[in-house]
Write a protein that holds these residues in place. Structure first.
Motif, mmCIF file in Angstrom:
data_model
loop_
_atom_site.group_PDB
_atom_site.id
_atom_site.type_symbol
_atom_site.label_atom_id
_atom_site.label_comp_id
_atom_site.label_asym_id
_atom_site.label_seq_id
_atom_site.Cartn_x
_atom_site.Cartn_y
_atom_site.Cartn_z
ATOM 1 N N LEU A 1 -86.655 -40.370 -33.767
ATOM 2 C CA LEU A 1 -86.127 -40.573 -32.425
ATOM 3 C C LEU A 1 -84.750 -39.931 -32.288
ATOM 4 N N LYS A 2 -83.937 -40.076 -33.313
ATOM 5 C CA LYS A 2 -82.616 -39.450 -33.298
ATOM 6 C C LYS A 2 -82.737 -37.934 -33.264
ATOM 7 N N ASN A 3 -83.668 -37.384 -34.039
ATOM 8 C CA ASN A 3 -83.883 -35.935 -34.044
ATOM 9 C C ASN A 3 -84.341 -35.437 -32.681
ATOM 10 N N ALA A 4 -85.213 -36.194 -32.018
ATOM 11 C CA ALA A 4 -85.677 -35.794 -30.690
ATOM 12 C C ALA A 4 -84.529 -35.808 -29.686
ATOM 13 N N ALA A 5 -83.652 -36.788 -29.793
ATOM 14 C CA ALA A 5 -82.500 -36.850 -28.890
ATOM 15 C C ALA A 5 -81.555 -35.683 -29.130
ATOM 16 N N ILE A 6 -81.359 -35.343 -30.393
ATOM 17 C CA ILE A 6 -80.481 -34.212 -30.712
ATOM 18 C C ILE A 6 -81.069 -32.908 -30.190
ATOM 19 N N LEU A 7 -82.367 -32.717 -30.362
ATOM 20 C CA LEU A 7 -83.010 -31.482 -29.898
ATOM 21 C C LEU A 7 -82.982 -31.361 -28.382
ATOM 22 N N SER A 8 -83.178 -32.464 -27.662
ATOM 23 C CA SER A 8 -83.115 -32.386 -26.201
ATOM 24 C C SER A 8 -81.679 -32.133 -25.749
ATOM 25 N N GLY A 9 -80.714 -32.665 -26.470
ATOM 26 C CA GLY A 9 -79.318 -32.390 -26.151
ATOM 27 C C GLY A 9 -78.958 -30.940 -26.384
ATOM 28 N N ILE A 10 -79.547 -30.352 -27.409
ATOM 29 C CA ILE A 10 -79.307 -28.936 -27.698
ATOM 30 C C ILE A 10 -79.804 -28.070 -26.543
ATOM 31 N N ALA A 11 -80.943 -28.426 -25.961
ATOM 32 C CA ALA A 11 -81.489 -27.646 -24.843
ATOM 33 C C ALA A 11 -80.535 -27.680 -23.646
ATOM 34 N N PHE A 12 -80.000 -28.857 -23.336
ATOM 35 C CA PHE A 12 -79.048 -28.948 -22.223
ATOM 36 C C PHE A 12 -77.759 -28.198 -22.532
ATOM 37 N N GLN A 13 -77.326 -28.248 -23.783
ATOM 38 C CA GLN A 13 -76.122 -27.531 -24.179
ATOM 39 C C GLN A 13 -76.314 -26.023 -24.032
ATOM 40 N N MET A 14 -77.466 -25.520 -24.459
ATOM 41 C CA MET A 14 -77.752 -24.090 -24.307
ATOM 42 C C MET A 14 -77.706 -23.678 -22.842
ATOM 43 N N GLY A 15 -78.366 -24.468 -22.007
ATOM 44 C CA GLY A 15 -78.391 -24.161 -20.579
ATOM 45 C C GLY A 15 -77.004 -24.167 -19.967
ATOM 46 N N ALA A 16 -76.196 -25.143 -20.343
ATOM 47 C CA ALA A 16 -74.849 -25.239 -19.783
ATOM 48 C C ALA A 16 -73.978 -24.068 -20.221
ATOM 49 N N ILE A 17 -74.071 -23.678 -21.479
ATOM 50 C CA ILE A 17 -73.260 -22.559 -21.972
ATOM 51 C C ILE A 17 -73.639 -21.270 -21.264
ATOM 52 N N ILE A 18 -74.927 -21.006 -21.143
ATOM 53 C CA ILE A 18 -75.373 -19.763 -20.498
ATOM 54 C C ILE A 18 -75.018 -19.776 -19.018
ATOM 55 N N TYR A 19 -75.205 -20.920 -18.353
ATOM 56 C CA TYR A 19 -74.890 -21.021 -16.928
ATOM 57 C C TYR A 19 -73.404 -20.798 -16.676
ATOM 58 N N LEU A 20 -72.550 -21.444 -17.471
ATOM 59 C CA LEU A 20 -71.111 -21.294 -17.260
ATOM 60 C C LEU A 20 -70.638 -19.880 -17.592
ATOM 61 N N ALA A 21 -71.226 -19.264 -18.601
ATOM 62 C CA ALA A 21 -70.858 -17.882 -18.919
ATOM 63 C C ALA A 21 -71.253 -16.947 -17.781
ATOM 64 N N HIS A 22 -72.442 -17.170 -17.218
ATOM 65 C CA HIS A 22 -72.895 -16.350 -16.093
ATOM 66 C C HIS A 22 -71.972 -16.531 -14.882
ATOM 67 N N LYS A 23 -71.634 -17.782 -14.585
ATOM 68 C CA LYS A 23 -70.748 -18.039 -13.446
ATOM 69 C C LYS A 23 -69.371 -17.408 -13.667
ATOM 70 N N GLY A 24 -68.881 -17.449 -14.907
ATOM 71 C CA GLY A 24 -67.609 -16.797 -15.207
ATOM 72 C C GLY A 24 -67.679 -15.296 -15.016
ATOM 73 N N GLY A 25 -68.798 -14.687 -15.414
ATOM 74 C CA GLY A 25 -68.969 -13.247 -15.209
ATOM 75 C C GLY A 25 -69.050 -12.878 -13.742
ATOM 76 N N VAL A 26 -69.744 -13.692 -12.963
ATOM 77 C CA VAL A 26 -69.818 -13.444 -11.510
ATOM 78 C C VAL A 26 -68.435 -13.560 -10.889
ATOM 79 N N TRP A 27 -67.673 -14.554 -11.332
ATOM 80 C CA TRP A 27 -66.325 -14.722 -10.795
ATOM 81 C C TRP A 27 -65.440 -13.525 -11.150
ATOM 82 N N LEU A 28 -65.524 -13.055 -12.407
ATOM 83 C CA LEU A 28 -64.726 -11.896 -12.811
ATOM 84 C C LEU A 28 -65.105 -10.650 -12.015
ATOM 85 N N ASP A 29 -66.398 -10.440 -11.779
ATOM 86 C CA ASP A 29 -66.826 -9.288 -10.978
ATOM 87 C C ASP A 29 -66.294 -9.388 -9.555
ATOM 88 N N GLY A 30 -66.294 -10.584 -9.001
ATOM 89 C CA GLY A 30 -65.752 -10.760 -7.652
ATOM 90 C C GLY A 30 -64.242 -10.616 -7.610
#
Length: 78
Positions: free
Chosen positions: A15-44
């Motif tokens: 159960l702990k491993n499943a929670a860690i793995l689902s947290g990793i998925a959200f972390q990946m999404g957040a990192i990629i999303y914020l990096a993309h938003k930062g790149g869009v902001w820099l281009d603007g």
């Protein structure tokens, strides 16, 4: 009189491993999303039409998120 058995810490907690793995998925999404938003902001901000900062920042976010996933997967006991 028999002593009580202590919990076996070598046994994986699924159960702990499943929670860690689902947290990793959200972390990946957040990192990629914020990096993309930062790149869009820099281009603007620098008024760049070919979106080079968006591409660089998004690819950097993917690389950082993969590195974070690999380091966290090393800590999980299967």
């Amino acid at each position: 009189m028999e002593l009580p058995k202590l919990p076996n810490n070598n046994k994986p907690n699924h159960l702990k491993n499943a929670a860690i793995l689902s947290g990793i998925a959200f972390q990946m999404g957040a990192i990629i999303y914020l990096a993309h938003k930062g790149g869009v902001w820099l281009d603007g901000y620098y008024n760049i039409k070919n979106e080079i900062f968006t591409i660089i920042a998004t690819l950097s976010g993917v690389a950082i998120s993969i590195f974070a996933v690999v380091t966290q997967l090393k800590k999980i006991k299967f």
